[in-house]
Design a protein around this motif. Structure first.
Motif, PDB file in Angstrom:
ATOM      1  N   UNK A   7       0.851  -1.191   0.000  1.00  0.00           N
ATOM      2  CA  UNK A   7       0.000   0.000   0.000  1.00  0.00           C
ATOM      3  C   UNK A   7       0.883   1.235   0.000  1.00  0.00           C
ATOM      4  N   UNK A   8       0.259   2.369  -0.292  1.00  0.00           N
ATOM      5  CA  UNK A   8       0.962   3.645  -0.354  1.00  0.00           C
ATOM      6  C   UNK A   8      -0.027   4.739   0.048  1.00  0.00           C
ATOM      7  N   UNK A  30      -7.282  16.036  -1.665  1.00  0.00           N
ATOM      8  CA  UNK A  30      -7.834  14.978  -0.807  1.00  0.00           C
ATOM      9  C   UNK A  30      -8.472  15.599   0.436  1.00  0.00           C
ATOM     10  N   UNK A  31      -7.822  16.574   1.042  1.00  0.00           N
ATOM     11  CA  UNK A  31      -8.338  17.215   2.244  1.00  0.00           C
ATOM     12  C   UNK A  31      -9.628  17.976   1.962  1.00  0.00           C
ATOM     13  N   UNK A  32      -9.770  18.517   0.758  1.00  0.00           N
ATOM     14  CA  UNK A  32     -10.973  19.273   0.396  1.00  0.00           C
ATOM     15  C   UNK A  32     -12.208  18.374   0.404  1.00  0.00           C
ATOM     16  N   UNK A  33     -12.030  17.062   0.211  1.00  0.00           N
ATOM     17  CA  UNK A  33     -13.136  16.147   0.395  1.00  0.00           C
ATOM     18  C   UNK A  33     -13.749  15.468  -0.799  1.00  0.00           C
ATOM     19  N   UNK A  34     -13.545  15.898  -2.039  1.00  0.00           N
ATOM     20  CA  UNK A  34     -14.259  15.241  -3.134  1.00  0.00           C
ATOM     21  C   UNK A  34     -13.628  13.941  -3.622  1.00  0.00           C
ATOM     22  N   UNK A  35     -12.624  13.412  -2.937  1.00  0.00           N
ATOM     23  CA  UNK A  35     -11.959  12.180  -3.367  1.00  0.00           C
ATOM     24  C   UNK A  35     -12.667  10.978  -2.749  1.00  0.00           C
ATOM     25  N   UNK A  36     -12.864   9.928  -3.572  1.00  0.00           N
ATOM     26  CA  UNK A  36     -13.491   8.699  -3.091  1.00  0.00           C
ATOM     27  C   UNK A  36     -12.600   7.509  -3.406  1.00  0.00           C
ATOM     28  N   UNK A  37     -12.519   6.588  -2.471  1.00  0.00           N
ATOM     29  CA  UNK A  37     -11.796   5.325  -2.663  1.00  0.00           C
ATOM     30  C   UNK A  37     -12.835   4.215  -2.585  1.00  0.00           C
ATOM     31  N   UNK A  43     -11.005  11.947   3.400  1.00  0.00           N
ATOM     32  CA  UNK A  43     -10.558  13.317   3.645  1.00  0.00           C
ATOM     33  C   UNK A  43      -9.145  13.384   4.203  1.00  0.00           C
ATOM     34  N   UNK A  44      -8.480  12.239   4.341  1.00  0.00           N
ATOM     35  CA  UNK A  44      -7.125  12.226   4.885  1.00  0.00           C
ATOM     36  C   UNK A  44      -6.131  11.805   3.809  1.00  0.00           C
ATOM     37  N   UNK A  45      -5.121  12.640   3.553  1.00  0.00           N
ATOM     38  CA  UNK A  45      -4.116  12.305   2.540  1.00  0.00           C
ATOM     39  C   UNK A  45      -3.311  11.054   2.879  1.00  0.00           C
ATOM     40  N   UNK A  46      -3.256  10.672   4.157  1.00  0.00           N
ATOM     41  CA  UNK A  46      -2.461   9.512   4.576  1.00  0.00           C
ATOM     42  C   UNK A  46      -3.216   8.197   4.411  1.00  0.00           C
ATOM     43  N   UNK A  47      -4.409   8.220   3.843  1.00  0.00           N
ATOM     44  CA  UNK A  47      -5.196   6.999   3.625  1.00  0.00           C
ATOM     45  C   UNK A  47      -4.405   6.049   2.744  1.00  0.00           C
ATOM     46  N   UNK A  48      -4.275   4.793   3.183  1.00  0.00           N
ATOM     47  CA  UNK A  48      -3.513   3.793   2.427  1.00  0.00           C
ATOM     48  C   UNK A  48      -4.358   3.250   1.275  1.00  0.00           C
TER      49      UNK A  48
END
Length: 128
Positions: A7-8, A30-37, A43-48
């Motif tokens: 993971x990264x 990523x912090x702004x919130x519109x990113x989905x995994x 909302x956290x850039x450190x999400x693996x």
């Protein structure tokens, strides 16, 4: 490339895959919130993240949907970065923001001479 179980960080992967010019810009998106995994808002850039996951995020005027193929080890050339993901985004055709000049408007001097020649006037300066 890395092993399938690796993971990264999300912001680091977006930067390595060349979606953003800097890692801080990727982290801000990523912090702004519109990113989905995989459909879950992050909302956290450190999400693996790792291979097989689907990311949905905004990039300029478009929404990108990509499936991670590999984590990568460095931010290499574009060819290497394109091997890190499969693009699932629909193709969107847009009109240009500033359309080109279509040639309409006031005629130039050459255009006027051509019009005069078409009307049968050889000398446009001759008095009739």
């Amino acid at each position: 490339m890395t092993e399938p179980g690796d993971t990264i960080r999300l912001d680091k992967w977006l930067w390595q895959a060349r979606f953003f010019k800097s890692r801080s810009i990727a982290a801000a998106v990523v912090t702004a919130g519109p990113v989905r995994v995989d459909g879950t808002p992050v909302s956290k850039p450190a999400r693996a993240v790792g291979p097989g996951q689907v990311l949905t995020f905004p990039q300029e005027r478009d929404v990108r949907v990509v499936r991670i193929r590999a984590c990568g080890t460095r931010r290499g050339p574009a060819v290497e970065a394109q091997a890190l993901f499969d693009d699932l985004s629909p193709v969107v055709v847009r009109a240009p923001i500033n359309p080109r000049f279509d040639g309409g408007g006031r005629p130039t001097g050459k255009d006027r001479r051509d019009m005069d020649a078409a009307k049968g006037r050889d000398d446009p300066f001759a008095l009739e």
